[in-house]
Design a protein around this motif. Structure first.
Motif, PDB file in Angstrom:
ATOM      1  N   GLU A  26      50.647  41.510  37.808  1.00 25.73           N
ATOM      2  CA  GLU A  26      49.385  42.397  38.306  1.00 25.73           C
ATOM      3  C   GLU A  26      49.465  43.340  39.533  1.00 25.73           C
ATOM      4  O   GLU A  26      50.578  43.276  40.077  1.00 25.73           O
TER       5      GLU A  26
ATOM      6  N   LYS B 196      43.379  42.324  35.417  1.00 22.25           N
ATOM      7  CA  LYS B 196      44.687  42.052  34.952  1.00 22.25           C
ATOM      8  C   LYS B 196      44.926  42.510  33.758  1.00 22.25           C
ATOM      9  O   LYS B 196      46.049  43.178  33.061  1.00 22.25           O
TER      10      LYS B 196
ATOM     11  N   GLY C 223      44.017  33.056  43.219  1.00 23.91           N
ATOM     12  CA  GLY C 223      44.266  31.638  42.361  1.00 23.91           C
ATOM     13  C   GLY C 223      43.196  31.007  41.734  1.00 23.91           C
ATOM     14  O   GLY C 223      43.027  30.053  41.069  1.00 23.91           O
TER      15      GLY C 223
ATOM     16  N   GLU D 199      48.350  33.876  28.823  1.00 21.25           N
ATOM     17  CA  GLU D 199      49.579  34.157  29.080  1.00 21.25           C
ATOM     18  C   GLU D 199      50.325  33.088  28.784  1.00 21.25           C
ATOM     19  O   GLU D 199      49.962  31.888  28.874  1.00 21.25           O
TER      20      GLU D 199
ATOM     21  N   GLN E  80      53.462  28.305  47.369  1.00 25.45           N
ATOM     22  CA  GLN E  80      51.972  28.424  46.963  1.00 25.45           C
ATOM     23  C   GLN E  80      51.423  26.883  46.959  1.00 25.45           C
ATOM     24  O   GLN E  80      51.928  26.254  46.223  1.00 25.45           O
TER      25      GLN E  80
ATOM     26  N   HIS F  43      57.651  33.953  42.761  1.00 33.43           N
ATOM     27  CA  HIS F  43      56.806  35.075  42.640  1.00 33.43           C
ATOM     28  C   HIS F  43      57.263  36.189  43.805  1.00 33.43           C
ATOM     29  O   HIS F  43      57.602  35.960  44.881  1.00 33.43           O
TER      30      HIS F  43
HETATM   31  P1  ADP Z   1      45.473  35.948  41.726  1.00 35.89           P
HETATM   32  O1  ADP Z   1      45.251  37.324  41.260  1.00 35.89           O
HETATM   33  O2  ADP Z   1      44.442  34.842  41.335  1.00 35.89           O
HETATM   34  O3  ADP Z   1      46.574  35.736  42.724  1.00 35.89           O
HETATM   35  P2  ADP Z   1      47.947  36.077  39.894  1.00 35.89           P
HETATM   36  O4  ADP Z   1      48.114  36.621  38.406  1.00 35.89           O
HETATM   37  O5  ADP Z   1      48.520  36.841  40.787  1.00 35.89           O
HETATM   38  O6  ADP Z   1      46.370  35.571  40.235  1.00 35.89           O
HETATM   39  O7  ADP Z   1      48.857  34.524  39.853  1.00 35.89           O
HETATM   40  C1  ADP Z   1      48.681  33.937  41.152  1.00 35.89           C
HETATM   41  C2  ADP Z   1      50.147  32.558  40.795  1.00 35.89           C
HETATM   42  O8  ADP Z   1      49.801  32.162  39.689  1.00 35.89           O
HETATM   43  C3  ADP Z   1      51.444  33.495  40.535  1.00 35.89           C
HETATM   44  O9  ADP Z   1      52.232  33.710  41.514  1.00 35.89           O
HETATM   45  C4  ADP Z   1      52.177  32.017  39.979  1.00 35.89           C
HETATM   46  O10 ADP Z   1      52.422  31.011  40.931  1.00 35.89           O
HETATM   47  C5  ADP Z   1      51.001  31.641  38.987  1.00 35.89           C
HETATM   48  N1  ADP Z   1      50.887  32.504  37.604  1.00 35.89           N
HETATM   49  C6  ADP Z   1      50.145  33.232  37.184  1.00 35.89           C
HETATM   50  N2  ADP Z   1      50.718  33.570  36.033  1.00 35.89           N
HETATM   51  C7  ADP Z   1      51.714  32.926  35.625  1.00 35.89           C
HETATM   52  C8  ADP Z   1      52.316  32.610  34.264  1.00 35.89           C
HETATM   53  N3  ADP Z   1      52.003  33.363  33.213  1.00 35.89           N
HETATM   54  N4  ADP Z   1      53.288  31.835  34.483  1.00 35.89           N
HETATM   55  C9  ADP Z   1      53.400  30.693  35.535  1.00 35.89           C
HETATM   56  N5  ADP Z   1      52.789  30.918  36.501  1.00 35.89           N
HETATM   57  C10 ADP Z   1      51.735  32.009  36.769  1.00 35.89           C
END
Ligand code: ADP
Length: 461
Positions: free
Chosen positions: A293, A121, A170, A205, A237, A213
């Motif tokens: 990402e 990421k 997650g 972040e 989710q 999403h």
């Molecule tokens: P993973 O690779 O584990 O799936 P992600 O970065 O894709 O992680 O994030 C998964 C979920 O976590 C997102 O869809 C969102 O719901 C939550 N999330 C991630 N980053 C943020 C953020 N900066 N603010 C709010 N929610 C977030």
């Protein structure tokens, strides 16, 4: 560039995605090779391939699918032309794709260099910034000390999300409302990330409040051509893990959709992206879009995109790896205009989890298994038959139901009907919970954001 037609493909994976890959190959006249662990000796994917070989003797259930040298040796001995990594396991491992290349076996996915640039990421965020795409405000580099974290917190304010750079599914994520939670989150996210991904790298972040999403499916060939297949909404989710996915999104204006897809293509173009991938974004209430990402592989929820674009993404992945141009008849995408959206699709993930026990995985032998069928229903199952044994060895995904309808309401009704039609006895499943979500007025109004399940505990009752 020469075309290398594949005669034999190995799926370096298990479960439903291995079967999905075999189906694509069989339709293309390509023979298939399965690998299976000792723990998977009775699993369906083993029997769905033309050949199947035991791997990872004496290893743990997961480790068996991570043995790069053993898998490549086997592929070489069995004259495999190409390996499809599916999702999870070795799918984002640049060492694996590089080892395939060295062994003269095609890797059905992006090059090791692209995987390295986008796979984690922190580096993905750098690529996005260089491509001129907005990212969630956060640290540019990994956070190594508490002091660094506190400096960011002071400038950004709470809430903050602590994230593992190598994170997925997650895991390795903690939301912090204050300094105490931030310092705790740093430690627990790092140790979870180390245990899950072998990498404790953490970054921060700003926590976007109740975002949606949205993610864009992309596909690039080896000749510099790139297209997108529009977006999926994956806002429903549980613990930051997707439960239900929808394509296309219900709330993007044409202008916003255009913006999102052009951001995805900008990022993909900036690294010369090859094969299928997904660019993920969050969108807040003010419709600000933030890159989070890139997943440089096929995703679980690719089915909904296939249903609304009538395109077989796994076959396209194979054709691209063989060297075809997107515009060749084998893929048939002369330009972006050829990707059209038709109707709506929804995917529900049926898992062997017990909703009455905090979704703890359940195990046992499936005693009865009756599926849904009929117009607008697609099933991708891993262990979908009576007699299948569900063990604690692997994740709890049992079957993905994808439904299609001309309108979102049609697709939702078909999903509800399909969920009602299913009968699974012997193991607990989340079907009842999915039914409550799919019939919820907020869901039907297309208003779900990532806080939906938190805000509506009634769907768990
Ligand atoms: P993973 O690779 O584990 O799936 P992600 O970065 O894709 O992680 O994030 C998964 C979920 O976590 C997102 O869809 C969102 O719901 C939550 N999330 C991630 N980053 C943020 C953020 N900066 N603010 C709010 N929610 C977030």
């Amino acid at each position: 560039m020469n075309i290398t037609k594949f005669k034999k493909i190995m799926a370096a994976n298990r479960g439903e995605i291995a079967i999905r890959i075999f189906r694509a190959c069989t339709e293309l006249g390509i023979s298939t090779v399965a690998i299976y662990s000792q723990q998977d000796r009775l699993s369906l994917h083993r029997y769905k391939a033309d050949e199947a070989y035991l791997i990872g003797k004496g290893k743990g259930a997961i480790d068996a699918y991570l043995g790069i040298d053993e898998i490549i040796d086997l592929a070489r001995k069995k004259n495999v032309d190409a390996i499809h990594p599916g999702y999870g396991f070795l799918s984002e491992n640049a060492e694996f794709s590089a080892a395939c290349e060295r062994a003269g076996i095609a890797f059905i996915g992006p090059t090791p260099d692209i995987q390295r640039r986008l796979g984690d990421k922190v580096s993905g965020r750098k690529v996005a910034v260089e491509a001129g795409v907005p990212i969630v405000p956060g640290t540019n580099d990994p956070v190594r000390t508490e002091e660094e974290a506190l400096i960011f917190a002071k400038s950004a304010g709470y809430p903050i999300i602590v994230k593992a750079s190598a994170g997925g599914g997650g895991r390795g994520m903690r939301v912090a409302q204050n300094q105490k939670e931030l310092l705790e989150g740093l430690r627990s996210a790092a140790s979870e990330a180390k245990a899950s991904f072998g990498d404790a790298t953490i970054f921060l972040e700003k926590y976007v409040k109740n975002p949606k999403h949205v993610e864009v499916q992309i596909l690039g060939d080896k000749h510099g051509n790139l297209v997108h297949f529009y977006e999926r909404d994956c806002s429903i989710q549980r613990r930051h893990q997707k439960v239900i996915e929808i394509a296309p999104s219900l709330y993007l204006t044409p202008k916003k959709r255009e913006e999102l897809c052009s951001y995805a293509l900008k990022i993909a173009n900036s690294v010369g992206y090859i094969n299928a991938g997904t660019v993920e974004f969050l969108m807040d209430k003010e419709e600000n879009v933030y890159f989070i990402e890139v997943n440089p592989r096929i995703q679980v929820e690719h089915t909904v995109t296939e249903l609304v674009t009538l395109r077989n993404l796994v076959q396209a992945q194979i054709r691209v790896a063989e060297g075809y141009k997107l515009s060749d008849p084998e893929i048939g995408i002369k330009s972006q205009k050829d990707i059209e959206l038709r109707g709506f699709a929804i995917q529900s993930r049926i898992t062997t989890e017990d909703p009455d026990n905090n979704f703890a995985p359940d195990f046992g032998t499936i005693k009865a298994y009756r599926t849904a069928a009929g117009f607008g229903v697609r099933l991708d199952a891993a262990a979908g038959y009576a007699g299948a044994v569900i063990t604690p060895d692997y994740d709890s995904l049992l079957v993905k139901i994808s439904t299609w309808g001309l309108t979102f309401l049609d697709a939702s009704r078909t999903m509800h009907r399909a969920l009602q039609e299913f009968r699974i006895r012997g193991v607990k499943t989340n079907i009842g919970f999915l039914e409550k979500v799919i019939t919820h007025p907020v869901f039907l109004a297309g208003d779900c954001d990532t806080s939906f399940l938190e805000k509506h505990p009634e769907v768990f009752e």
